[in-house]
Write an enzyme that holds these catalytic residues in place. Structure first.
Site, PDB file in Angstrom:
ATOM      1  N   ASP A  84       0.809  -1.216   0.000  1.00 12.36           N
ATOM      2  CA  ASP A  84       0.000   0.000   0.000  1.00 12.36           C
ATOM      3  C   ASP A  84       0.846   1.271   0.000  1.00 12.36           C
ATOM      4  O   ASP A  84       0.368   2.346   0.340  1.00 12.36           O
ATOM      5  CB  ASP A  84      -0.947   0.005   1.209  1.00 12.36           C
ATOM      6  CG  ASP A  84      -0.178  -0.033   2.527  1.00 12.36           C
ATOM      7  OD1 ASP A  84       1.065  -0.065   2.503  1.00 12.36           O
ATOM      8  OD2 ASP A  84      -0.827  -0.020   3.589  1.00 12.36           O
ATOM      9  N   CYS A  87       4.719  -0.122   2.803  1.00 13.45           N
ATOM     10  CA  CYS A  87       5.229  -1.442   3.188  1.00 13.45           C
ATOM     11  C   CYS A  87       6.595  -1.388   3.839  1.00 13.45           C
ATOM     12  O   CYS A  87       6.857  -2.112   4.783  1.00 13.45           O
ATOM     13  CB  CYS A  87       5.204  -2.403   2.019  1.00 13.45           C
ATOM     14  SG  CYS A  87       6.144  -1.843   0.590  1.00 13.45           S
ATOM     15  N   HIS A 261       8.330  -3.334  -3.805  1.00 14.22           N
ATOM     16  CA  HIS A 261       7.709  -3.892  -2.599  1.00 14.22           C
ATOM     17  C   HIS A 261       8.698  -4.538  -1.629  1.00 14.22           C
ATOM     18  O   HIS A 261       9.684  -5.141  -2.032  1.00 14.22           O
ATOM     19  CB  HIS A 261       6.651  -4.922  -3.003  1.00 14.22           C
ATOM     20  CG  HIS A 261       5.861  -5.402  -1.844  1.00 14.22           C
ATOM     21  ND1 HIS A 261       4.993  -4.583  -1.151  1.00 14.22           N
ATOM     22  CD2 HIS A 261       5.826  -6.602  -1.213  1.00 14.22           C
ATOM     23  CE1 HIS A 261       4.451  -5.276  -0.157  1.00 14.22           C
ATOM     24  NE2 HIS A 261       4.934  -6.493  -0.180  1.00 14.22           N
TER      25      HIS A 261
END
Lengths: 267, 159
Positions: A84, A87, A261
């Site tokens: 989101d 992270c 990510h």
């Protein structure tokens, strides 16, 4: 869009114009994407076998399959985090506090650093009233760690959206604070912003802005907590490369990076 | 039920009462802490002087991590305010920071009144007049200032 002017909070300095309708369309789309992500993944997941990662890539994908094999030789398992835009902060926060549950000595050190951090932020011009709110919540969680709550309780804290986001905000503020304190150094790495303060206003303090090296260097230096990031991307051989932040420190938190990510790794 | 958003809004309200900022005022509506009414007084020595402009602030449970929706209820004439009262201000959109509170939001909007940005107009007539015909601009603003007194507040939660 129009410019906000500073009055109560000094950090409300220079707001910039842009088309509100365009911005709103983008924001609405981002909200939809966030909602979809939220429905399918937890803020911090359970322990998972690294073998599960290999299913996410094609069997013929030698680079990734090789890297996963390498990763499995170095780590036991991992926890996924929600993608989101927060992270890195959430993964770092959870993983480090989880570790502090078993490291009394480092916890004492960290508690002192964290306790002092509010005054640092206020002295930089952050509004005391709101910083205090985030700081108090952060310290409450640190105190829970001091009472050695079970990991499940810490996990529940980080899975509670409201509370979890409060912790992320505080880590973002610390990151911004460190960048601003060391402005002379970091200004050399900032592109497309006139100042470090402006960079922080756009790329650090607002929620959901992703983290780059500069954010990681700042946060880990600010708290003096070593983080090792294992990079799993298309680059190079079939081994994962890692990088330690700040350079040369002993890592206490291990993160897996895949483009865009961060997840948490366990030895 | 106490959630972080509600707790924080209570804090914001307490601060507004204890340390009221100059020229703005706000309070939650009677039975809904997530919906506030506010008044911004037009800043002195500006065309907006003496205006009493009403606004609403609508919060979600994601506050303060997401900004509230802020709208003028009073009719406005300003380069960065839409006909429906929506405000074009970056700190309420992509530059929102969770460290802003209600007081900071309202004082920012207050300073926006006299410091418009005609380069990103929400009201193109206002933007054009502001740049090309200040006198006409000020006349139009004067009209909405007078209109702001005439508005009968339905239930005045704020003042």
């Amino acid at each position: 869009m129009a410019e906000a002017n500073s009055k109560p909070g000094e950090s409300l300095d220079k707001a910039l114009p842009s088309g509100v309708e365009y911005d709103e369309a983008i924001m609405a789309q981002q909200d939809r994407i966030q909602q979809e992500i939220a429905e399918t993944s937890q803020l911090i997941g359970d322990h998972e076998d690294l073998l599960l990662l290999s299913k996410e890539y094609s069997e013929e994908d030698n680079v990734y399959q090789g890297k996963i094999k390498d990763l499995r030789s170095k780590y036991k398992c991992f926890r996924r985090t929600r993608g989101d835009g927060n992270c890195f902060y959430r993964a770092f926060g959870f993983s480090y506090l989880e570790r502090l549950l078993d490291d009394r000595k480092d916890l004492e050190r960290f508690k002192e650093v964290a306790a002092k951090s509010k005054d640092m932020l206020v002295s930089l011009g952050f509004p005391a009233f709101t910083v205090e709110d985030f700081h108090d919540t952060f310290m409450e969680v640190v105190e829970k760690v001091e009472q050695q709550i079970p990991v499940e309780d810490l996990l529940a804290t980080f899975r509670d959206q409201g509370l979890s986001d409060y912790l992320v905000v505080y880590l973002r503020l610390l990151t911004s604070g460190y960048l601003q304190q060391n402005e002379d150094f970091f200004v050399n790495f900032i592109e497309s912003y006139a100042s470090v303060k402006e960079f922080c206003g756009h790329e650090v303090e607002p929620m959901a802005r992703e983290s780059d090296h500069i954010h990681i260097i700042a946060l880990t230096s600010s708290l003096d907590v070593g983080v090792r990031v294992e990079y799993m991307d298309r680059a190079g051989s079939e081994e994962v490369n890692h990088h330690d932040f700040p350079e040369g420190t002993e890592p206490k938190v291990f993160l897996l990076y895949r483009p865009g990510h961060y997840d948490i790794l366990y030895k | 039920m106490s959630t972080p958003a509600r707790r924080r809004l209570m804090r914001d309200f307490k601060r507004l009462q204890e340390d009221p900022p100059c020229g703005v005022s706000a309070a939650p509506t009677d039975n809904n802490i997530m919906l506030w009414n506010a008044v911004i007084f037009g800043p002195e020595d500006t065309p907006f002087e003496d205006g009493t402009f009403k606004l609403t602030l609508e919060f979600t449970e994601e506050y303060p991590n997401k900004p509230p929706t802020v709208r003028f209820v009073s009719k406005m004439f300003h380069p960065n305010i839409y006909a429906d009262g929506k405000i074009c201000l970056d700190i309420l959109q992509n530059r929102w920071s969770p460290t802003y509170d209600v007081s900071a939001i309202l004082t920012s909007i207050q300073s926006l009144l006299d410091e418009p940005n005609p380069n990103s107009p929400a009201n193109s007539v206002a933007a054009q007049l502001y740049q090309e015909n200040k006198r006409e601009y000020e006349k139009k603003v004067q009209a909405i200032v007078e209109q702001s007194w005439a508005e009968v507040p339905e239930e005045d939660h704020v003042l």
